[in-house]
Motif scaffolding. Structure first.
Motif, mmCIF file in Angstrom:
data_model
loop_
_atom_site.group_PDB
_atom_site.id
_atom_site.type_symbol
_atom_site.label_atom_id
_atom_site.label_comp_id
_atom_site.label_asym_id
_atom_site.label_seq_id
_atom_site.Cartn_x
_atom_site.Cartn_y
_atom_site.Cartn_z
ATOM 1 N N HIS A 17 16.382 49.059 -34.675
ATOM 2 C CA HIS A 17 17.406 49.065 -33.898
ATOM 3 C C HIS A 17 17.067 47.565 -32.844
ATOM 4 N N ASP A 58 9.666 47.865 -30.090
ATOM 5 C CA ASP A 58 10.642 49.043 -30.449
ATOM 6 C C ASP A 58 11.955 48.803 -30.898
ATOM 7 N N GLY A 59 12.432 48.918 -31.889
ATOM 8 C CA GLY A 59 12.857 48.268 -33.127
ATOM 9 C C GLY A 59 13.284 46.909 -33.328
ATOM 10 N N GLU A 68 20.724 52.077 -30.125
ATOM 11 C CA GLU A 68 19.491 53.432 -30.458
ATOM 12 C C GLU A 68 18.936 54.849 -29.775
ATOM 13 N N GLU A 69 18.617 53.382 -28.663
ATOM 14 C CA GLU A 69 18.149 54.099 -27.327
ATOM 15 C C GLU A 69 18.951 55.123 -26.441
ATOM 16 N N HIS A 86 8.376 51.229 -37.477
ATOM 17 C CA HIS A 86 8.429 50.894 -36.091
ATOM 18 C C HIS A 86 7.230 51.152 -35.323
ATOM 19 N N GLN A 122 4.392 54.259 -30.723
ATOM 20 C CA GLN A 122 4.891 54.365 -29.501
ATOM 21 C C GLN A 122 3.990 55.636 -29.241
ATOM 22 N N HIS A 124 14.230 58.081 -34.068
ATOM 23 C CA HIS A 124 14.306 56.537 -34.814
ATOM 24 C C HIS A 124 15.996 56.468 -35.730
HETATM 25 MN MN MN Z 1 13.027 52.425 -31.192
#
Ligand code: MN
Ligand code: GLV
Ligand code: MN
Length: 407
Positions: free
Chosen positions: A79, A90-91, A122-123, A185, A188, A353
């Motif tokens: 994303h 992130d993405g 996505e978030e 990805h 995290q 995800h």
């Molecule tokens: Mn993500």
């Protein structure tokens, strides 16, 4: 004309370029249907062309670059939207690594079409609509989401149409042409760093719910309303927020978070009349998560009842725990083992995800890249160039392996 080979330093530079596409100066904030996200998408569309892919936009604003071939389609991607004040990777990392993979195989014949997706939401950071972008490909956009409003009162449907999307075009059948979906990805979390390895494979993605819990009492004068006569919405909410943390700590593997509180009227000398509180609860096991959420509902009601405060619980979103495809995961682990020379860890992802949605229509595989200190959803998010290089290598070798097999 294919540009020079896209390798890790360029991938990182591109993530940096995308970080400059933001709604808030000095922060990385790129929410759904904003000009900042459109700017990021334009950059990626140009990079798609350089990688030999033909970009197109779909009704929800996902950007998809395609290399046409006969047969089914192998989808790579991630994303482009971020949380407020998020990180660079992130993405975005998954999208740009997917382009690097497309470049790697650009000169090679493929027995399947290749697509790289840059998902638009996505978030769910603007409308609480996590996975909206990939839900379109899975044919499961919830039409009720169109009526959701952001904090400024803008309807999702209006925001999407004004942004060049098509809110009347979201009721589409699921993609049936997909051969598989592969997402790279950042992890995290701390597991890969602790294991001292660049990448790991994802075996499953934890189920999650998001809810909005509104405590409504009576706003009153802070100087004249006796403590016993108050219906203080915020103290009820605060008691419950403590309980959310307690239940999270008491239940092995559970994570439970309150990330937003909106207090009305919001003044130092007024007893709060209402407090709207967000809730996010996740666990790899759906029954454990459901039991914890039921407990939290009862505790919210009790915290309200003790003060004459009304409690309304509105669930915004729920996804069940999703296993990645065992065959694709085993192959990904095989490629990762060959590239790194070690058996890489297998993880359950606590983060959600796009693979959650894609798993409804095609086998999904996910590769995690180690990130510094496990920090994410934060501007300090960081990855090492060598680890990104390993990620590209592993993902590209899986695509090459799939191509060899199908020839
Ligand atoms: Mn993500
Ligand atoms: C997305 O990053 C989520 O897990 O909330
Ligand atoms: Mn995220």
């Amino acid at each position: 004309m294919i540009a020079p080979m896209l390798e890790a330093p360029t991938v990182l530079q591109r993530c940096e370029d995308l970080a400059r596409c933001t709604e808030e100066p000095g922060r990385i904030t790129r929410r759904f249907a904003t000009p900042a996200l459109a700017r990021a998408r334009d950059l990626v569309a140009g990079w798609m062309r350089e990688a030999g892919l033909e970009p197109r936009l779909d009704a929800v604003g996902n950007l998809i670059g395609r290399r046409e071939e006969s047969g089914q389609t192998l989808l790579l991607g991630s994303h482009l939207d971020t949380v407020r004040d998020g990180g660079r990777y992130d993405g975005a990392l998954g999208v740009i690594v997917a382009l690097a993979v497309a470049e790697r195989v650009a000169q090679r014949e493929l027995p399947f079409a290749l697509e790289v997706a840059a998902f638009a939401d996505e978030e769910g950071a603007r409308f609480d609509t996590a996975f909206l972008g990939s839900a379109l490909l899975a044919g499961c956009v919830n039409s009720r989401w169109l009526e959701r409003r952001d904090r400024d009162g803008v309807r999702l449907a209006d925001a999407l149409d004004a942004w060049g999307g098509d809110s009347s075009g979201l009721d589409v059948p699921p993609r049936r042409d997909l051969l598989g979906y592969l997402e790279v990805h950042i992890e995290q979390g701390p597991v890969l760093e602790e294991a001292d390895v660049a990448v790991g494979v994802v075996e499953s993605i934890a189920g999650q719910i998001r809810a909005s819990v509104t405590f409504t009492g009576t706003a009153a004068h802070a100087g004249t309303t006796p403590m016993g006569a108050r219906r203080d919405a915020l103290t009820a909410a605060a008691e419950w927020i403590g309980a959310v943390e307690r239940v999270g700590r008491e239940t092995a593997g559970l994570v439970a978070t309150v990330g937003e509180v909106e207090v009305e009227p919001g003044a130092a000398n007024v007893v709060p009349g209402s407090a709207a509180v967000s809730l996010d609860v996740r666990h790899a096991d759906d029954d454990t998560r459901h039991a914890a959420v039921e407990r939290l509902r009862a505790l919210a009601t009790a915290a309200g009842a003790a003060r004459g405060v009304e409690v309304v619980w509105a669930q915004a979103h729920e996804t069940a725990s999703v296993p990645c495809d065992p065959r694709l995961t085993a192959r990904l682990a095989g490629c990762a083992g060959t590239v790194t020379g070690v058996e890489v860890p297998r993880l359950c992802s606590g983060a959600g995800h796009d693979a959650v949605m894609l798993a409804k229509v095609t086998p999904v595989g996910m590769l995690f890249v180690r990130c510094a200190g496990g920090i994410s959803h934060h501007p300090a998010e960081a990855v090492a160039e060598e680890d990104v290089g390993v990620g590209i290598e592993v993902a590209a070798s899986l695509v090459e392996e799939l191509a060899r097999e199908r020839v």
